[in-house]
Design a protein around this motif. Structure first.
Motif, PDB file in Angstrom:
ATOM      1  N   HIS A  23     112.197 -17.863  76.590  1.00 38.80           N
ATOM      2  CA  HIS A  23     110.971 -18.630  77.126  1.00 38.80           C
ATOM      3  C   HIS A  23     110.774 -19.863  76.086  1.00 38.80           C
ATOM      4  CE1 HIS A  23     109.032 -16.715  73.416  1.00 38.80           C
ATOM      5  NE2 HIS A  23     108.095 -17.868  73.287  1.00 38.80           N
ATOM      6  N   ALA A  24     110.083 -20.880  76.729  1.00 41.10           N
ATOM      7  CA  ALA A  24     110.140 -22.351  75.872  1.00 41.10           C
ATOM      8  C   ALA A  24     111.470 -22.675  75.303  1.00 41.10           C
ATOM      9  CB  ALA A  24     108.974 -21.954  74.753  1.00 41.10           C
ATOM     10  N   ALA A  25     112.467 -22.715  76.147  1.00 40.40           N
ATOM     11  CA  ALA A  25     113.754 -22.975  75.634  1.00 40.40           C
ATOM     12  C   ALA A  25     114.131 -24.415  75.659  1.00 40.40           C
ATOM     13  CB  ALA A  25     114.875 -22.266  76.497  1.00 40.40           C
ATOM     14  N   PRO A  26     114.288 -25.415  74.727  1.00 41.73           N
ATOM     15  CA  PRO A  26     114.563 -26.859  74.970  1.00 41.73           C
ATOM     16  C   PRO A  26     115.819 -27.100  75.530  1.00 41.73           C
ATOM     17  CG  PRO A  26     114.502 -26.089  72.468  1.00 41.73           C
ATOM     18  CD  PRO A  26     113.851 -24.954  73.321  1.00 41.73           C
ATOM     19  N   SER A  27     116.078 -27.997  75.852  1.00 41.83           N
ATOM     20  CA  SER A  27     117.417 -28.343  76.524  1.00 41.83           C
ATOM     21  C   SER A  27     118.510 -28.846  75.315  1.00 41.83           C
ATOM     22  CB  SER A  27     117.411 -29.492  77.715  1.00 41.83           C
ATOM     23  OG  SER A  27     117.045 -30.400  77.398  1.00 41.83           O
ATOM     24  N   ARG A  28     117.720 -29.493  74.235  1.00 43.89           N
ATOM     25  CA  ARG A  28     118.596 -30.043  73.318  1.00 43.89           C
ATOM     26  C   ARG A  28     118.308 -29.570  71.876  1.00 43.89           C
ATOM     27  NH1 ARG A  28     119.055 -36.328  73.832  1.00 43.89           N
ATOM     28  NH2 ARG A  28     116.862 -36.282  73.275  1.00 43.89           N
ATOM     29  N   CYS A  29     119.121 -29.134  71.004  1.00 42.85           N
ATOM     30  CA  CYS A  29     118.704 -28.899  69.641  1.00 42.85           C
ATOM     31  C   CYS A  29     119.424 -29.899  68.809  1.00 42.85           C
ATOM     32  CB  CYS A  29     118.985 -27.472  69.266  1.00 42.85           C
ATOM     33  SG  CYS A  29     117.810 -26.219  69.875  1.00 42.85           S
ATOM     34  N   PHE A  30     118.582 -30.570  67.646  1.00 35.61           N
ATOM     35  CA  PHE A  30     119.543 -31.095  66.871  1.00 35.61           C
ATOM     36  C   PHE A  30     119.706 -30.601  65.258  1.00 35.61           C
ATOM     37  CE2 PHE A  30     118.088 -33.999  70.181  1.00 35.61           C
ATOM     38  CZ  PHE A  30     119.420 -34.682  70.618  1.00 35.61           C
ATOM     39  N   SER A 202     110.442 -31.300  66.929  1.00 37.02           N
ATOM     40  CA  SER A 202     109.456 -30.770  67.690  1.00 37.02           C
ATOM     41  C   SER A 202     109.323 -31.307  69.013  1.00 37.02           C
ATOM     42  CB  SER A 202     108.144 -30.980  66.923  1.00 37.02           C
ATOM     43  OG  SER A 202     108.138 -30.189  65.776  1.00 37.02           O
ATOM     44  N   ILE A 203     109.282 -32.734  69.224  1.00 29.91           N
ATOM     45  CA  ILE A 203     109.428 -33.366  70.494  1.00 29.91           C
ATOM     46  C   ILE A 203     110.370 -32.559  71.475  1.00 29.91           C
ATOM     47  CG2 ILE A 203     109.718 -35.337  72.034  1.00 29.91           C
ATOM     48  CD1 ILE A 203     107.265 -35.810  70.289  1.00 29.91           C
ATOM     49  N   GLU A 204     111.458 -32.086  71.143  1.00 26.75           N
ATOM     50  CA  GLU A 204     112.183 -31.281  71.876  1.00 26.75           C
ATOM     51  C   GLU A 204     112.035 -29.866  72.222  1.00 26.75           C
ATOM     52  OE1 GLU A 204     115.043 -32.333  73.560  1.00 26.75           O
ATOM     53  OE2 GLU A 204     115.387 -34.284  72.689  1.00 26.75           O
ATOM     54  N   LEU A 205     111.105 -29.337  70.812  1.00 24.05           N
ATOM     55  CA  LEU A 205     110.842 -27.900  71.241  1.00 24.05           C
ATOM     56  C   LEU A 205     109.654 -27.943  72.290  1.00 24.05           C
ATOM     57  CD1 LEU A 205     110.984 -26.730  67.587  1.00 24.05           C
ATOM     58  CD2 LEU A 205     112.657 -26.434  69.390  1.00 24.05           C
ATOM     59  N   ILE A 206     108.837 -28.970  72.375  1.00 24.37           N
ATOM     60  CA  ILE A 206     107.625 -28.643  73.291  1.00 24.37           C
ATOM     61  C   ILE A 206     108.180 -29.301  74.548  1.00 24.37           C
ATOM     62  CG2 ILE A 206     106.010 -28.998  71.311  1.00 24.37           C
ATOM     63  CD1 ILE A 206     105.528 -32.116  72.655  1.00 24.37           C
ATOM     64  N   ARG A 207     109.128 -29.863  74.814  1.00 30.02           N
ATOM     65  CA  ARG A 207     109.453 -30.378  76.279  1.00 30.02           C
ATOM     66  C   ARG A 207     109.305 -29.359  77.212  1.00 30.02           C
ATOM     67  NH1 ARG A 207     114.670 -33.433  77.269  1.00 30.02           N
ATOM     68  NH2 ARG A 207     113.647 -33.947  79.160  1.00 30.02           N
ATOM     69  N   PRO A 208     109.757 -28.206  77.239  1.00 33.53           N
ATOM     70  CA  PRO A 208     109.719 -27.141  78.482  1.00 33.53           C
ATOM     71  C   PRO A 208     108.352 -26.846  78.763  1.00 33.53           C
ATOM     72  CG  PRO A 208     111.290 -26.369  76.735  1.00 33.53           C
ATOM     73  CD  PRO A 208     110.469 -27.451  76.076  1.00 33.53           C
ATOM     74  N   ALA A 209     107.298 -27.234  77.815  1.00 31.28           N
ATOM     75  CA  ALA A 209     105.852 -26.932  78.430  1.00 31.28           C
ATOM     76  C   ALA A 209     105.460 -28.083  79.484  1.00 31.28           C
ATOM     77  CB  ALA A 209     104.884 -27.094  76.998  1.00 31.28           C
ATOM     78  N   ASP A 210     106.003 -29.084  79.616  1.00 34.16           N
ATOM     79  CA  ASP A 210     105.669 -30.226  80.246  1.00 34.16           C
ATOM     80  C   ASP A 210     104.253 -30.834  80.087  1.00 34.16           C
ATOM     81  OD1 ASP A 210     108.099 -30.018  82.109  1.00 34.16           O
ATOM     82  OD2 ASP A 210     107.147 -28.559  83.122  1.00 34.16           O
ATOM     83  N   THR A 211     104.027 -30.771  78.721  1.00 30.76           N
ATOM     84  CA  THR A 211     102.815 -31.549  78.463  1.00 30.76           C
ATOM     85  C   THR A 211     103.129 -32.916  78.142  1.00 30.76           C
ATOM     86  OG1 THR A 211     103.142 -30.839  75.954  1.00 30.76           O
ATOM     87  CG2 THR A 211     101.792 -29.270  77.490  1.00 30.76           C
ATOM     88  N   LEU A 212     104.328 -33.403  77.892  1.00 30.01           N
ATOM     89  CA  LEU A 212     104.692 -34.570  77.692  1.00 30.01           C
ATOM     90  C   LEU A 212     105.586 -35.001  78.823  1.00 30.01           C
ATOM     91  CD1 LEU A 212     104.337 -36.735  75.372  1.00 30.01           C
ATOM     92  CD2 LEU A 212     106.995 -36.150  74.735  1.00 30.01           C
TER      93      LEU A 212
END
Length: 406
Positions: A23-30, A202-212
């Motif tokens: 769950h809540a899996a971002p597409s990119r990690c840095f 953190s921007i990457e981590l929240i992307r799956p939530a579609d709040t941005l």
């Protein structure tokens, strides 16, 4: 199995893409390693996990961030020389009013002693730190808990800081760490923006939530791309990149991280090569000491601080094909630099340099990241485990590949 071994069990490979998470899996990690982060999350979810203290501390910090108003550089009461509130403005923390002058100008330097007036809301330095802290914990809290409220708040704060025309920060640090009576801004002030690395992650981590929204995400990426170019082309950036101390290596860490995030991998790879040649040899001597840090009044602190930047760079090297972990130039090696503080953790009185306040906890993130990077090094495993037991709520136990030293 203890908490460190849980987090550092051998992995088949270091992954760039965060595919395969539940769950809540971002597409990119840095800065974070995807596989390690996912493994840590699975352990947090287990009953009676030894990571519960740090997880609970993370959620507590994120809950506090939920209640905070969105921050903006336009909230300051003092103006930079530009007269534009959208320009970030701070003045050097170690500079004090001149007691020999009626005007108290020009300010004079007292190394290691922070002028409290440099840390008020009249300027932006504490505001930027709070923004970075809040985004870090909100992004991680969303990743580990799946609670969308954390992602909602993080997205709101990102829009205010980077996008909204009334509140956004101009993508430069031209007026950072000014010295009253001396200079309007300095390259050395670029150290302040290192916290934007954690914001980016953190921007990457929240992307799956579609709040941005996608449009907002692209706007944030453009901001980082513009800021990265300012770092590379401005006089202040040139000055900062040539410092042979923590400032120089954190400059490189910012350029590489922001270039990766804004989809400029070639720029990131080139800057990694520059960092290898410019800072590995100039900052780490053959015995492993960071000589520009050991001459400071807080030599232990600044050694840990600089090492955290080196380790973040080494993580980016995994993504760009530049192996900073294992490279040796004329026998200057990152592993040796990490070995030095590990040898003094049990005997701080023998640390051979000045230190106003020896804090073993400052080494925790570096020891955990070192144990992860050098799994055959028993010293790093031993010290990382020792510190993880002593400080069970330290956020580095969750982030592992992103050592944090304040």
């Amino acid at each position: 199995m203890n908490k460190l071994n849980v987090a550092l069990r051998a992995l088949p490979a270091l992954l760039f893409l965060c595919s395969g998470l539940t769950h809540a899996a971002p597409s990119r990690c840095f800065t974070y390693d995807a596989a390690t982060l996912a493994r840590t999350r699975s352990q947090v979810a287990q009953k009676n996990s030894p990571l519960l203290p740090v997880y609970q501390a993370l959620l507590s910090a994120a809950d506090k961030a939920l209640k905070q108003p969105a921050l903006s550089v336009t909230q300051k009461t003092l103006l930079p020389a530009s007269g534009d509130k959208h320009d970030y403005y701070s003045f050097g923390p170690y500079w004090w009013p001149n007691p020999d002058m009626a005007s108290h100008l020009p300010y004079i330097r007292q190394d290691g002693k922070t002028n409290p007036d440099s840390k008020t809301d009249a300027t932006d330095s504490t505001r930027l730190v709070r923004f970075g802290d809040d985004l870090r914990v909100l992004g991680l809290a969303y990743y580990f808990s799946g609670n969308k409220a954390y992602a909602d708040k993080a997205a709101e704060m990102a829009r205010v800081w980077f996008i909204n025309s009334q509140t956004r920060m101009n993508p430069n640090m031209a007026y950072a760490q000014a010295i009253p009576g001396v200079v309007d801004g300095r390259g050395i002030g670029i150290i302040d923006s290192r916290v934007l690395i954690d914001v980016m992650d953190s921007i990457e981590l929240i992307r799956p939530a579609d709040t941005l929204s996608e449009a907002d995400f692209q706007a944030v990426k453009r901001w980082y791309g513009t800021f990265s170019q300012w770092l590379l082309t401005s006089d202040n950036g040139f000055e900062e990149g040539n410092w042979h101390n923590n400032h120089g290596v954190f400059y490189d860490a910012q350029v590489v991280a922001f270039s990766l995030f804004s989809d400029h991998p070639d720029v990131a790879k080139q800057q990694m090569r520059v960092a290898m040649l410019r800072h590995l040899t100039a900052q780490i001597d053959r015995k492993g000491y960071l000589t520009a840090e050991t001459e400071r009044t807080r030599s232990w602190h600044y050694t840990q601080f600089a090492l955290s930047a080196f380790q973040r760079l080494a993580r980016y090297g995994e993504l760009t094909g530049v192996d900073l972990w294992n490279s040796a130039i004329d026998d200057h090696r990152l592993e040796q630099a990490l070995t030095v503080p590990a040898q003094f953790l049990d005997k701080p009185a023998e640390w051979p340099f000045a230190e106003l306040k020896f804090d073993a906890q400052e080494a925790l993130g570096n020891m955990i990241a070192a144990a992860h990077a050098y799994p055959k090094n028993a010293l790093f495993r031993e010290k990382a485990q020792q510190l993880s037991v002593a400080y069970p709520d330290n956020i580095n136990l969750l982030t592992i590949t992103a050592p944090l030293v304040r």
